[in-house]
Structure formats: structure tokens, C-alpha cells
Scaffold this motif. Structure first.
Motif, mmCIF file in Angstrom:
data_model
loop_
_atom_site.group_PDB
_atom_site.id
_atom_site.type_symbol
_atom_site.label_atom_id
_atom_site.label_comp_id
_atom_site.label_asym_id
_atom_site.label_seq_id
_atom_site.Cartn_x
_atom_site.Cartn_y
_atom_site.Cartn_z
ATOM 1 N N PRO A 26 0.805 -1.224 0.000
ATOM 2 C CA PRO A 26 0.000 0.000 0.000
ATOM 3 C C PRO A 26 0.842 1.280 0.000
ATOM 4 O O PRO A 26 0.730 2.116 0.911
ATOM 5 C CB PRO A 26 -0.820 -0.141 1.284
ATOM 6 C CG PRO A 26 0.073 -0.915 2.205
ATOM 7 C CD PRO A 26 0.835 -1.872 1.325
ATOM 8 N N LYS A 27 1.670 1.448 -1.008
ATOM 9 C CA LYS A 27 2.574 2.597 -1.075
ATOM 10 C C LYS A 27 1.847 3.933 -1.083
ATOM 11 O O LYS A 27 2.342 4.926 -0.544
ATOM 12 C CB LYS A 27 3.431 2.505 -2.343
ATOM 13 C CG LYS A 27 4.480 1.419 -2.355
ATOM 14 C CD LYS A 27 5.268 1.507 -3.648
ATOM 15 C CE LYS A 27 6.422 0.531 -3.671
ATOM 16 N NZ LYS A 27 7.205 0.653 -4.930
ATOM 17 N N GLU A 28 0.694 3.979 -1.748
ATOM 18 C CA GLU A 28 -0.045 5.239 -1.896
ATOM 19 C C GLU A 28 -1.397 5.166 -1.192
ATOM 20 O O GLU A 28 -2.309 5.925 -1.511
ATOM 21 C CB GLU A 28 -0.248 5.538 -3.378
ATOM 22 C CG GLU A 28 1.044 5.638 -4.179
ATOM 23 C CD GLU A 28 0.779 5.804 -5.659
ATOM 24 O OE1 GLU A 28 0.924 6.939 -6.154
ATOM 25 O OE2 GLU A 28 0.405 4.818 -6.316
ATOM 26 N N PHE A 29 -1.517 4.287 -0.234
ATOM 27 C CA PHE A 29 -2.804 4.026 0.405
ATOM 28 C C PHE A 29 -3.387 5.274 1.069
ATOM 29 O O PHE A 29 -2.665 6.085 1.655
ATOM 30 C CB PHE A 29 -2.654 2.919 1.451
ATOM 31 C CG PHE A 29 -3.943 2.584 2.137
ATOM 32 C CD1 PHE A 29 -4.902 1.819 1.487
ATOM 33 C CD2 PHE A 29 -4.205 3.040 3.422
ATOM 34 C CE1 PHE A 29 -6.104 1.520 2.117
ATOM 35 C CE2 PHE A 29 -5.395 2.732 4.052
ATOM 36 C CZ PHE A 29 -6.355 1.971 3.396
ATOM 37 N N GLY A 30 -4.692 5.385 0.964
ATOM 38 C CA GLY A 30 -5.396 6.489 1.608
ATOM 39 C C GLY A 30 -6.872 6.422 1.282
ATOM 40 O O GLY A 30 -7.338 5.537 0.555
ATOM 41 N N PHE A 31 -7.633 7.353 1.824
ATOM 42 C CA PHE A 31 -9.068 7.416 1.553
ATOM 43 C C PHE A 31 -9.282 7.800 0.099
ATOM 44 O O PHE A 31 -8.705 8.774 -0.395
ATOM 45 C CB PHE A 31 -9.732 8.443 2.473
ATOM 46 C CG PHE A 31 -11.218 8.535 2.312
ATOM 47 C CD1 PHE A 31 -12.050 7.619 2.942
ATOM 48 C CD2 PHE A 31 -11.786 9.529 1.530
ATOM 49 C CE1 PHE A 31 -13.434 7.704 2.799
ATOM 50 C CE2 PHE A 31 -13.161 9.616 1.378
ATOM 51 C CZ PHE A 31 -13.986 8.698 2.017
ATOM 52 N N ASN A 32 -10.109 7.015 -0.603
ATOM 53 C CA ASN A 32 -10.362 7.257 -2.027
ATOM 54 C C ASN A 32 -11.769 7.824 -2.210
ATOM 55 O O ASN A 32 -12.755 7.092 -2.120
ATOM 56 C CB ASN A 32 -10.213 5.953 -2.807
ATOM 57 C CG ASN A 32 -10.301 6.165 -4.316
ATOM 58 O OD1 ASN A 32 -10.634 7.250 -4.784
ATOM 59 N ND2 ASN A 32 -10.001 5.123 -5.080
ATOM 60 N N PRO A 33 -11.903 9.125 -2.476
ATOM 61 C CA PRO A 33 -13.234 9.715 -2.622
ATOM 62 C C PRO A 33 -13.991 9.186 -3.837
ATOM 63 O O PRO A 33 -15.221 9.213 -3.853
ATOM 64 C CB PRO A 33 -12.944 11.218 -2.758
ATOM 65 C CG PRO A 33 -11.517 11.300 -3.193
ATOM 66 C CD PRO A 33 -10.823 10.137 -2.587
ATOM 67 N N SER A 85 -2.459 9.044 -8.476
ATOM 68 C CA SER A 85 -2.298 8.243 -7.265
ATOM 69 C C SER A 85 -3.250 7.041 -7.271
ATOM 70 O O SER A 85 -4.360 7.118 -7.796
ATOM 71 C CB SER A 85 -2.582 9.118 -6.033
ATOM 72 O OG SER A 85 -2.493 8.357 -4.851
ATOM 73 N N THR A 86 -2.793 5.944 -6.686
ATOM 74 C CA THR A 86 -3.607 4.720 -6.629
ATOM 75 C C THR A 86 -3.795 4.303 -5.166
ATOM 76 O O THR A 86 -3.130 3.393 -4.680
ATOM 77 C CB THR A 86 -2.944 3.583 -7.430
ATOM 78 O OG1 THR A 86 -1.608 3.385 -6.940
ATOM 79 C CG2 THR A 86 -2.888 3.903 -8.900
#
Length: 321
Positions: A26-33, A85-86
Motif C-alpha cells: 500500500p505505497k499510496e494508500f489512503g481514503f479514495n473519494p 495516485s492509486t
């Protein structure tokens, strides 16, 4: 507890589980709107982006280590970040699936930033490095007729490989026509149904409400309309021990589990710690009769990403040379 008539039936095919999985860090993990529009399992966080990624990476690494310690072949698919970003790349089972006949299928996803996760060349290179023979690679996004249709792989399709059936809850991420066309192509029978959560919307992915193992099935059948529910349960009960979960258990990812096996052929059932904690003792005993229960703390990934352990595991069924 459902009928145990399944004990008298023999599976038609030998392969339901694999010990080979692809996982993506999860290199770019975060909340995905973008995905939050129809994923009710996502929750925003007051944590900084750096802290969220740090926690997600720690959860990921602990899970990889534990799976390997239990004899599962985990193949991390590392990647270089793209221009877009993914944040959901940690859930690779939504863009490809591998079938027991050696075919690799790539699928169209609904959200633009999720399409950036698809790295076909890197995936095939990874599998080749691990001596897997791919019979065929088919990209279903290339069909001109489906540009506005989506089929998010094993996120929306729950495969019963032994009986050549797949179960799917219809939603904007699971187009009926594309699903039926795919099922016909690979020689599986599609069993489709509607779902409705308390908010009145469909369950965004079938794999948060349902899992099928070699001799069992877990399903939140209360979200399926009654006339379809009876048929789905009847089909499952022909060859599986059916374990029903309620909507609250589904919200804690009790449906998002996956049966695997290790190098010795021992059965394992991967799930989150949250799912483990919300199964009843009786349900745990039922599941434990089908394999060793492996709970993992992926609370950050679950809460912010809206997916859990099964979503993080992309099975590989191709034969090794």
C-alpha cells in the motif's frame, strides 16, 4: 446451522483453493473519494497521510510474513507510482483473476484512479519469474461494447470452481451483460442476485457479503431479496455447509474471508481480526472444521479503504513449470 446434505456430494473439480497469491504493497494508500461514492465501508480519518500509509504498510507486511510462515506462497507485486495516485492498489483482486485452467483475465473497474492500478506487464513478468505458465491473457476492457460497463473481478464474482459456478450481486461494479458474457466464455454458470443494505443501496462488492470455500460458504443472505435468497441458499447447500452472517457481521468483514491451502495441502482460512472477533463461537467452530483460522489486524486498511483481507489476496491458479 444449515442442512449437512453437502457431505454426500463429491466435487466435480479438484481445485478450489490455491497456495499462491499476489499482494500489492500500500505505497499510496489512503481514503479514495472516487470509490466512496458507493462503498459504505469506507471511513475518512483525522490521521495524516504519512501516518495512514505507515500503519497500512505495517499491517501489510505482518500479513505477508504470517501467510508465508503458514506455507502460503506470497508474491508481492511492487510498482513505480504513476501520475495518478492509486490509493486502493492494495486490493489487486479487483482487476485480475487467474482460473484453474491457466487463463489470466483482466477486468474493467468503475473508478478512473483504480484503472491506474492495472499493470499487466509487471504482473505477467512476476508470474513468469515464479515459473507460472499462463495459457492465455485476456483483457475484457478492450471490448468496444463494454466501455460503460464494469466487472471488478473477484470483488464481484465469487467462484465455486468445483461446480463451475460463480455468484454475483449486481451493482454498478457488476454489469449483468458483461458478467454473463464472461461466464459463458469460461464455461461457468452465473448465479446473480440483487442486494440491498439498510441505506437502500446495493452491496458494492459481493466479496464483502459472501465467501465460498471447498466445503463451506459464508453469506449475508438477509441483504438478498427473499425470492432470490431461497434459490441462492439452495444452490450453495447442495455441496457446501452454509454459514449465515447478519448485516452487522458483514460490516465487520465476516464475509470477506478466503480459504487457501499451504505447501502441505493443509487448509487455511484468512480473515481480518475484526471478522474473527465478530464471528460467534459456533461459527468459528464451523469454520475451523474447514481449516486453520488465520486472523490479521488490518484495521487501518479496512476502515479507510473499505476492503479487507480477501480483497488484498489475488489468487493464482496457473500451473508452475
Amino acid at each position: 446451522m444449515r442442512s449437512l446434505d453437502f457431505l454426500s456430494h463429491k466435487p466435480k473439480l479438484a481445485v478450489q483453493n490455491t497456495r499462491h497469491v499476489v499482494m500489492v504493497p500500500p505505497k499510496e494508500f489512503g481514503f479514495n473519494p472516487q470509490t466512496a461514492a458507493d462503498n459504505e465501508f469506507q471511513h475518512s480519518s483525522s490521521l495524516t497521510s504519512e501516518k495512514i500509509r505507515e500503519r497500512a504498510m505495517s499491517e501489510f507486511q505482518r500479513m505477508v510474513t504470517a501467510l508465508r510462515e503458514n506455507g502460503v506462497n506470497v508474491m508481492p507485486l511492487d510498482y513505480s507510482p504513476s501520475k495518478m495516485s492509486t490509493p486502493d492498489a492494495v486490493f489487486p483482486n479487483n482487476w485480475f483473476c487467474s482460473l484453474p485452467n491457466g487463463e489470466l483475465h483482466l477486468f474493467p473497474m468503475a473508478c478512473a484512479n483504480r484503472r491506474e492500478e492495472v499493470r499487466t506487464d509487471q504482473l505477467t513478468q512476476l508470474l513468469t519469474q515464479h515459473s507460472f505458465h499462463l495459457k492465455n491473457v485476456q483483457d475484457h476492457w478492450l471490448d468496444d461494447a463494454i466501455h460503460e460497463s464494469f466487472l471488478e473481478s473477484t470483488g464481484v464474482m465469487i467462484f465455486d470452481h468445483q461446480n463451475r459456478e460463480l455468484y454475483a450481486g449486481l451493482s454498478q461494479r457488476c454489469d449483468r451483460d458483461l458478467l454473463e458474457r464472461f461466464a459463458e466464455q469460461v464455461g461457468y454458470r452465473a448465479i446473480t442476485f440483487q442486494t440491498q443494505t439498510q441505506s437502500g443501496t446495493p452491496v458494492y462488492h459481493t466479496n464483502v457479503m459472501m465467501a465460498v470455500g471447498e466445503r463451506f460458504a459464508v453469506i449475508c443472505d438477509e441483504v438478498i431479496p427473499e425470492f432470490e435468497r431461497r434459490y441462492v441458499i439452495k444452490q450453495l447447500a447442495k455441496t457446501k455447509q452454509v454459514i449465515s452472517i447478519n448485516a452487522e457481521q458483514m460490516a465487520h468483514f465476516c464475509g470477506n474471508i478466503l480459504q487457501l491451502e499451504n505447501a502441505k495441502g493443509n487448509k487455511l482460512i484468512a480473515m481480518s481480526q475484526s471478522a474473527f472477533d465478530h464471528f460467534s463461537d459456533a461459527q468459528k467452530a464451523q469454520l475451523a472444521s474447514h481449516g486453520k483460522l488465520l486472523p490479521f489486524d488490518v484495521s487501518t486498511i479496512e476502515s479507510i479503504g473499505g476492503g479487507s483481507v480477501r480483497c488484498m489476496l489475488a489468487e493464482v491458479f496457473a500451473q508452475q513449470q
